[in-house]
Design a protein around this motif. Structure first.
Motif, PDB file in Angstrom:
ATOM      1  N   TYR B 257       3.274   2.720  -5.534  1.00 58.47           N
ATOM      2  CA  TYR B 257       2.554   1.490  -5.803  1.00 58.47           C
ATOM      3  C   TYR B 257       2.236   0.804  -4.497  1.00 58.47           C
ATOM      4  O   TYR B 257       2.843   1.075  -3.468  1.00 58.47           O
ATOM      5  CB  TYR B 257       3.344   0.576  -6.730  1.00 58.47           C
ATOM      6  N   ASN B 258       1.273  -0.059  -4.585  1.00 57.38           N
ATOM      7  CA  ASN B 258       0.924  -0.859  -3.424  1.00 57.38           C
ATOM      8  C   ASN B 258       1.549  -2.230  -3.631  1.00 57.38           C
ATOM      9  O   ASN B 258       1.159  -2.955  -4.532  1.00 57.38           O
ATOM     10  CB  ASN B 258      -0.598  -0.965  -3.344  1.00 57.38           C
ATOM     11  N   PRO B 259       2.556  -2.583  -2.830  1.00 57.51           N
ATOM     12  CA  PRO B 259       3.269  -3.838  -3.081  1.00 57.51           C
ATOM     13  C   PRO B 259       2.342  -5.053  -3.059  1.00 57.51           C
ATOM     14  O   PRO B 259       2.635  -6.078  -3.669  1.00 57.51           O
ATOM     15  CB  PRO B 259       4.288  -3.922  -1.945  1.00 57.51           C
ATOM     16  N   ALA B 260       1.207  -4.931  -2.383  1.00 63.14           N
ATOM     17  CA  ALA B 260       0.283  -6.060  -2.308  1.00 63.14           C
ATOM     18  C   ALA B 260      -0.462  -6.270  -3.623  1.00 63.14           C
ATOM     19  O   ALA B 260      -0.885  -7.380  -3.924  1.00 63.14           O
ATOM     20  CB  ALA B 260      -0.713  -5.829  -1.178  1.00 63.14           C
ATOM     21  N   ASP B 278       0.016   2.082   2.928  1.00 61.41           N
ATOM     22  CA  ASP B 278       0.146   0.927   2.035  1.00 61.41           C
ATOM     23  C   ASP B 278       0.962   1.228   0.782  1.00 61.41           C
ATOM     24  O   ASP B 278       1.159   0.358  -0.048  1.00 61.41           O
ATOM     25  CB  ASP B 278      -1.248   0.452   1.591  1.00 61.41           C
ATOM     26  N   HIS B 279       1.364   2.475   0.620  1.00 64.23           N
ATOM     27  CA  HIS B 279       2.017   2.843  -0.635  1.00 64.23           C
ATOM     28  C   HIS B 279       3.526   2.985  -0.493  1.00 64.23           C
ATOM     29  O   HIS B 279       4.018   3.567   0.476  1.00 64.23           O
ATOM     30  CB  HIS B 279       1.456   4.168  -1.154  1.00 64.23           C
TER      31      HIS B 279
END
Lengths: 455, 283
Positions: B257-260, B278-279
């Protein structure tokens, strides 16, 4: 003044009319799309319920049948139902975390049935029967919950209207949550088959028994790649293997390097190395040229194999031989396996990727080796290679034979004779158990647009 | 004067509105048709064939005029093809004039081979058009084969095509998903995404095929928003290929997942393994 007014009004009303028509057309379109979608969802749900209902009946039959043949028949029925159920589940619009357990159950039950069917002719043991009793409880629970959902649908509940949003889990997904009831223990299924707990939690056998620090790992990477500069430590990966991860920059190329904490072992090297294709300058290519090119390509692959073997040696992994290679564009994937006393150890494969134009190593993947490589003992064949060869189908023109160890489908490995040859223009690999002579595996080489593939 | 301006602007608005509506909703969406760019001699063949079948009564002049087009349309109607008056590859096949794809060999493969040998200069698009035919003919001439533009057994052999070749649809799907989900990520992050998909195939909690995993509802945002249909680039292909050959920088992860942008709080409950780009990858 009046004229302008009339013009304006008429234009406006035309506009509204067109807009209305457009919206109408769009709505019609949407309605039929969503109706189609709803039908597909409902179909999957009805099929799922049907499969689970059948499963419940079949499993209960198992509990009262005491005859091997009928047990086998019932087992293959259940196996089929679980396969279909799993398929239906994956088509339904449910958040996957709501159906993990149900999915898992179907897959495992499928694998369990497969393994029970594999024990030819034998009756189901008492031990397995008690597991089946637990399974029955579980299925019955799923059945009850699913039938509640289908009852709602029969009373007009629309799946496509209850899907939730990006941030909210829909009512339909939510209704599957109840299936994971805490009151019934999930039967732990350990068997020799797909999705068995024993295959999922593999143990690592091939790593030496000491641990290193990230600094030691860094030294190790520097040593291997004879590179002082441009090495960045990224951090740790804590998956099935614990590794220290680095990015190495060499000749303008980035390599991702992973070294295990336990045993200081180079596990992975990945890079998106793309060397420039040499444009052919000649307009026309003659047959001779093509053949020459083919030979040339073969030479390149041979050189690449040497590159991979040399790298293995550098890491202290001796006796590696290439057992399979597949060209893909300008790179070649090489499978290396240890060969000792003329026995090929297939479970300990290392995969290397070499760029053909520059003959540089651009990829390395040694997790199978790390999992499986141990000193094997008691490798004794009961039958000779000639005896085994006599058992091979007469159709196959054998041109190669050797002794090897191959991994079994799920757990363990076996000493086997490998025979390879051609039949009807296709290339086959046959593996016969060196103790029993039974055929453990047959592979066929399939040509794909991405090179060769063994199935 | 002002009034006229208002009227004029309303008119303009009206026209814009109508044309927008017409192009977007009222006209049926045209599916791109593989245009068969034929030379006049090929057109003659089409006319000849249509005449034999009793659809065309005009002169065989190699010009596909009104009469020819209505004959084609009639033919298409009778043969259950989409009635567009254009001789695409399907119509050509129905007419028995499709020279290239004899079923056994994929047109893409033929084009690739011809391109590698320098005979074909067009794009590898799977459409057996006149460029492809010319390339086949040139190839046949140089290799001393019968020059007919048809990829038969001998030509296929000379091209090094194996009749049993199958397309690697799994690789394509995987590359598509990698491209759609992680095209901005570092290379190893793309390999990791591909590996997660393959780990799911092997895991009992998820469907058991690559297509099943990728198209599972709500599994990948790229499937939900349609980005999955973008054409993957070479990097995505490389990453997918590496993963299929066993590379898995995450060692068994099933999630990322992308925490953002991650919306589900549930995802945070999984055990984190590694962050690449980003993951965040998790077990």
């Amino acid at each position: 003044m009046k004229k302008a007014f009339i013009i304006t009004v008429s234009i406006l009303s035309c506009f509204v009319l067109v807009l209305g028509l457009t919206l109408f057309a769009t709505r019609q379109n949407l309605t039929s799309t969503s109706a189609n979608l709803e039908s597909m969802y409902q179909r999957s749900l009805y099929e799922l319920v049907n499969n689970v209902n059948n499963m419940e009946v079949e499993v209960s039959k198992l509990l009262v049948s005491n005859d091997a043949t009928s047990q086998q028949r019932i087992l293959s029925n259940i196996k089929q139902q679980t396969g279909e159920a799993e398929n239906s589940i994956s088509l339904l619009p449910i958040n996957s975390d709501m159906v993990f357990e149900t999915s898992k159950f179907m897959n495992k039950l499928n694998g369990y049935c497969t393994s029970l069917i594999n024990y030819n002719d034998a009756k189901i043991s008492d031990n397995d029967l008690s597991t089946i009793e637990q399974i029955y409880e579980y299925i019955n629970n799923i059945k009850i919950e699913l039938n509640k959902i289908i009852d709602k649908v029969m009373q007009g509940y629309r799946i496509s209207e209850n899907l939730g949003s990006d941030t909210e889990i829909g009512d339909f997904s939510e209704s599957f949550k109840n299936i994971l009831s805490d009151t019934i223990a999930f039967p732990s299924l350990i068997y020799d088959g797909p999705f068995s707990d024993s295959t999922i939690n593999k143990t690592i056998k091939g790593l030496k028994d000491f641990e290193i620090t990230s600094d030691e790992a860094q030294e190790f990477v520097k040593e291997i790649f004879s590179s002082e500069e441009n090495l960045t430590y990224l951090g740790e990966t804590k998956g099935r293997f614990e590794t220290f991860d680095f990015v190495l920059e060499q000749n303008g190329q980035k390599y991702y390097v992973q070294v295990t904490k336990k045993g200081k072992f180079l596990l992975t090297l990945s890079s998106n190395y793309v060397s420039k294709v040499q444009e052919s300058t000649s307009d026309k290519v003659t047959t001779d040229d093509v053949e020459e090119n083919e030979d040339y390509a073969q030479d390149d692959v041979k050189k690449a194999i040497e590159v991979a073997k040399a790298f293995a040696k550098k890491l202290g992994i001796e006796n590696m031989e290439s057992v399979w290679s597949a060209k893909s564009d300008n790179a070649v994937y090489i499978n290396l396996a240890p060969v000792e006393d003329n026995i090929v150890f297939y479970p300990d494969l290392i995969k290397a990727k070499v760029d053909l134009n520059t003959q540089t190593l651009i990829g390395w993947e040694a997790s199978s080796y790390a999992y499986n490589h141990v000193e094997r003992e008691d490798l004794i064949e009961n039958i000779t290679i000639d005896e085994a060869r006599a058992l091979v189908s007469k159709n196959l023109k054998i041109d190669n034979q050797r002794l090897c160890v191959i991994p079994l489908d799920y757990v363990g490995e076996v000493l086997a004779y490998e025979f390879s040859g051609e039949y009807n223009g296709y290339r086959y690999y046959l593996y016969l158990d060196a103790n029993t002579g039974s055929q453990v595996r047959v592979l066929r080489v399939v040509q794909t647009s991405q090179g060769e593939l063994v199935l | 004067m002002k009034r006229y301006l208002i009227v004029l602007s309303l008119c303009l608005l009206f026209i814009v509105g109508v044309s927008f509506a017409v192009t977007n909703f009222i006209l049926p969406k045209e599916t791109p048709v593989a245009m068969y760019v034929a030379t006049s001699s090929e057109n003659k063949k089409i006319q000849q064939k249509l005449k034999e079948l009793g659809y065309y009564y005009g002169n065989i002049d190699g010009i596909l005029g009104n009469q020819s087009v209505s004959a084609i349309k009639k033919f298409q109607r009778d043969y259950g093809l989409s009635v567009d008056g254009i001789v695409g590859s399907k119509t050509l096949t129905a007419l028995g004039l499709n020279t290239g794809s004899s079923g056994n060999y994929s047109v893409t493969e033929i084009q690739k081979k011809l391109k590698n040998l320098g005979y074909y200069t067009g794009s590898v698009d799977g459409i057996f058009g006149s460029k492809s035919i010319t390339a086949v003919r040139n190839f046949q001439r140089d290799y001393g084969l019968t020059v007919d533009g048809i990829v038969g057994k001998n030509t296929a052999k000379a091209l090094g095509l194996n009749g049993s070749s199958q397309s690697s649809s799994d690789l394509y799907l995987l590359a598509k998903c990698v491209y759609a989900e992680a095209r901005g990520e570092p290379y190893v992050g793309q390999v990791a995404v591909a590996a997660v998909i393959l780990n799911r195939v092997k895991s009992p909690e998820f469907p058991n095929t690559i297509a099943g995993v990728i198209y599972q509802p709500y599994a990948f945002t790229a499937v939900i928003d349609g980005q999955i249909n973008l054409e993957p680039d070479e990097t995505a292909y490389n990453a997918a290929r590496d993963a299929m050959n066993g590379w898995d920088p995450t060692y068994g992860c099933l999630f990322y997942y992308n925490p953002a942008t991650a919306t589900s709080s549930w995802i945070y409950s999984r055990q984190t393994v590694v962050t690449i780009g980003d993951h965040v990858f998790a077990l």
